[in-house]
Write a protein that holds these residues in place. Structure first.
Motif, PDB file in Angstrom:
ATOM      1  N   PHE A 180       9.876   7.438  -2.280  1.00 46.93           N
ATOM      2  CA  PHE A 180       9.037   6.625  -1.532  1.00 46.93           C
ATOM      3  C   PHE A 180       8.674   5.270  -2.109  1.00 46.93           C
ATOM      4  CE2 PHE A 180       4.936   5.798   0.675  1.00 46.93           C
ATOM      5  CZ  PHE A 180       5.283   6.427   1.961  1.00 46.93           C
TER       6      PHE A 180
ATOM      7  N   ASP B 164       8.695   2.025   2.641  1.00 43.81           N
ATOM      8  CA  ASP B 164       7.965   3.250   3.410  1.00 43.81           C
ATOM      9  C   ASP B 164       6.448   2.857   3.642  1.00 43.81           C
ATOM     10  OD1 ASP B 164       9.933   5.672   2.786  1.00 43.81           O
ATOM     11  OD2 ASP B 164       9.886   4.251   0.826  1.00 43.81           O
TER      12      ASP B 164
ATOM     13  N   GLY C 147      12.667   0.974   5.838  1.00 43.43           N
ATOM     14  CA  GLY C 147      13.671   1.410   4.898  1.00 43.43           C
ATOM     15  C   GLY C 147      14.842   1.095   5.343  1.00 43.43           C
TER      16      GLY C 147
ATOM     17  N   TYR D 231       3.066  12.620   5.472  1.00 45.61           N
ATOM     18  CA  TYR D 231       4.499  12.740   5.340  1.00 45.61           C
ATOM     19  C   TYR D 231       4.921  13.926   4.312  1.00 45.61           C
ATOM     20  CZ  TYR D 231       8.915  11.489   2.823  1.00 45.61           C
ATOM     21  OH  TYR D 231      10.260  11.375   2.254  1.00 45.61           O
TER      22      TYR D 231
ATOM     23  N   ARG E  19      13.459  10.563   4.788  1.00 47.83           N
ATOM     24  CA  ARG E  19      12.275   9.431   4.650  1.00 47.83           C
ATOM     25  C   ARG E  19      11.470   9.538   5.685  1.00 47.83           C
ATOM     26  NH1 ARG E  19      14.621   5.646   1.163  1.00 47.83           N
ATOM     27  NH2 ARG E  19      12.805   4.444   1.378  1.00 47.83           N
ATOM     28  N   ILE E  20      10.133   8.788   5.259  1.00 54.54           N
ATOM     29  CA  ILE E  20       9.063   8.780   6.292  1.00 54.54           C
ATOM     30  C   ILE E  20       9.714   7.888   7.438  1.00 54.54           C
ATOM     31  CG2 ILE E  20       8.350   6.733   5.273  1.00 54.54           C
ATOM     32  CD1 ILE E  20       5.425   7.815   5.597  1.00 54.54           C
ATOM     33  N   LYS E  21      10.726   7.110   7.410  1.00 53.20           N
ATOM     34  CA  LYS E  21      10.817   6.120   8.713  1.00 53.20           C
ATOM     35  C   LYS E  21      11.524   7.433   9.629  1.00 53.20           C
ATOM     36  CE  LYS E  21      15.804   5.645   6.625  1.00 53.20           C
ATOM     37  NZ  LYS E  21      16.490   4.456   6.055  1.00 53.20           N
TER      38      LYS E  21
END
Length: 557
Positions: free
Chosen positions: A166, A185, A207, A238, A251-253
């Motif tokens: 992150f 992020d 990202g 997240y 990933r948070i994306k």
């Protein structure tokens, strides 16, 4: 810059001792390889293609001369005599022995340095503008906010094992973005509202890697005191909903894309409302405590453009060129901000030798209050140089190979270590960078081209940020052979904060030996199409993708 108190130092010393014991048990066979993996990652150690790699944290790029000398000592004592500046402003050593890493960390702790959270699924080094605190156009110095985020995120028990790594970046300059917040992020843009109150515009879900996505606005104006509570809320959402079954979708994306930014905002607001009036409130007292570490040094009362400087520029064209490209206006009259370029032909971009590190530390002491910064573009900055001292500094930088007047030009490229070191890489990136540097070394030609971001990555993990290069180069594997894919039109922000964009792939990939010719075709077409004052990116956006493609591959039959 921030100076550790006794609690900071105690915490760091205890971590060093803890890892020393973990390493001893691992070498004695009492800890398995699987058990040791997260322990070494928590201390910044990767096992690369030929040797371990140790990544040392440089919070928001801030270094003092004692720390730089210690980095030189580590490079000389435990490595092969050099270090590498990464795109997250950190320092990497590519050749340490695994069993020596605990002692390296102990040596670094003597100067308040460490490798905590430089790898693993945790909150990594927070980055910002390398000119933070010394330029007049910023709303406020972003470094205290970065330091507050660092202290909040370091050893945060709830966020030690996130679904994936992150990254957070902070920008405080209206209309510009050298921190590239859209590709993080969480991206934080420090702003002021109509009432003059300081707050934050928050982006989430940016990202690069194999699924490049630009961050989206989740909050237009967050009050200053709510920073940590809001970050807590975002990462809690997240942590709860991010995927853990597939690291390529963790990933948070990916979460933001799946939920949609509106639903993500709803979840974050629900969590934030539970947290905002609790212990996470950022008090003015705490903010002022941290700001005291970033007060201005004892500047002299000086005037801009002293006679000595004006005369030196008139008498020496090379010095004048360097001044124009590598030196920028300081907020304080009589001072300047100087970038030391680590892009000498024949040296991998971002590499610096132990001897150079020692000499740079001396220059920091002599010219810049003993401090310097590492940059997102793999260079170094002396932020507080008296204008009367610029000519003497330039002469010393020339002897170090750090006065190349190419900042922001084609050969001031970003380049990851690639297949020469990294076990994840599909192809080597350094030889491509060196071939392009050698082909386009003519300074007059580079200056005529103007500013162009060229970014090179050895694999889809995009450590070289190829997706956001005006020209991006990606190493790919084709049946065991190394080839290179080219993209055009990317932009990380820079002088156009609202103009961030992801590059578009040009077409089929090329063999390594063809790359200088491919770049030449792209540049020739740009020069042919541009009007007065147009940059490469402006021409690309005006002309479109297809004409550039046809200039390289030829028109289809």
């Amino acid at each position: 810059m921030y100076v550790y108190d006794q609690y900071d130092q105690q915490l760091l010393n205890e971590r060093v001792a803890q890892f020393k014991g973990q390493m001893e048990r691992y070498l004695d066979g009492k800890i398995s390889e699987e058990e040791f993996l997260p322990l070494r990652l928590q201390n910044g150690i990767y096992v690369q293609r030929y040797a371990p790699m140790l990544r040392v944290a440089v919070p928001y790029g801030a270094l003092n001369s004692a720390q730089v000398r210690k980095l030189a000592y580590v490079a000389r004592t435990y490595d092969k005599g050099y270090a590498h500046i990464s795109t997250r402003q950190n320092v990497q050593f590519n050749w340490p022995e695994l069993e020596q890493c605990p002692q390296i960390l102990a040596d670094l702790a003597e100067v308040q340095m460490h490798a905590v959270q430089t790898s693993g699924n945790c909150i990594r080094n927070t980055t910002t503008d390398e000119y933070a605190g010394v330029i007049a156009e910023e709303i406020v110095d972003p470094r205290p906010y970065c330091e507050i985020i660092r202290q909040w995120s370091t050893f945060h028990p709830e966020f030690a094992f996130l679904p994936r790594k992150f990254k957070i970046a902070v920008n405080a300059v209206p209309g510009q973005d050298r921190a590239a917040i859209t590709m993080h992020d969480i991206g934080i843009n420090i702003v002021k509202n109509d009432a003059g109150d300081i707050g934050y515009r928050v982006l989430v879900g940016g990202g690069l890697g194999r699924t490049p996505i630009l961050g989206e606005e989740i909050c237009a104006f967050l009050p200053e005191e709510d920073l940590l509570a809001y970050l807590d809320a975002v990462i809690r959402v997240y942590n709860q909903f991010g995927r853990r079954d597939n690291k390529y979708k963790a990933r948070i994306k990916i979460l933001v894309k799946a939920l949609g930014v509106d639903r993500m905002r709803e979840l974050v607001e629900e969590e934030f409302n539970r947290l905002k009036d609790g212990e996470g409130k950022l008090t003015q007292a705490e903010l002022e405590r941290v700001k005291q570490h970033f007060i201005d040094p004892e500047y002299k009362t000086l005037s801009d453009n002293p006679v000595e400087l004006t005369a030196a520029k008139e008498e020496n064209k090379a010095f004048s060129r360097w001044m124009e490209r590598n030196v920028r206006q300081h907020k304080k009259a009589g001072y300047a901000v100087v970038t030391l370029t680590l892009k000498q032909i024949g040296t991998p971009p971002g590499d610096i030798t132990a001897e150079q590190l020692d000499q740079v530390a001396d220059l920091a002491d002599e010219y810049s209050f003993g401090e310097l910064r590492s940059t997102h573009n793999q260079n170094l900055v002396l932020a507080d140089v008296e204008q009367t001292e610029l000519f003497g500094l330039w002469q010393k930088l020339k002897s170090l190979g750090m006065a190349t007047p190419t900042l922001g030009l084609l050969t001031d490229m970003i380049c990851c270590p690639g297949g020469d070191f990294c076990a994840l890489a599909n192809a080597k990136s350094i030889p491509v960078a060196e071939a392009i540097q050698a082909r386009f070394e003519n300074l007059d030609y580079l200056w005529d081209l103007g500013e162009i971001d060229l970014n090179i990555s050895g694999c889809m993990n995009a450590c070289g940020h190829h997706h956001v290069g005006n020209i991006g180069v990606l190493g790919v594997d084709k049946k065991g052979e190394e080839f290179y894919q080219v993209s055009l039109g990317g932009n990380s922000g820079g002088n156009d904060a609202d103009g961030s964009s992801l590059g578009k792939i040009l077409g089929p990939s090329f063999a390594r030996e063809a790359m200088p010719d491919v770049i030449a075709k792209i540049l020739d077409f740009y020069v042919d199409q541009r009007t007065d004052g147009e940059s490469f990116l402006e021409v690309y956006r005006r002309v479109g993708h297809t004409p550039f493609k046809e200039a390289v591959y030829g028109k289809p039959d």
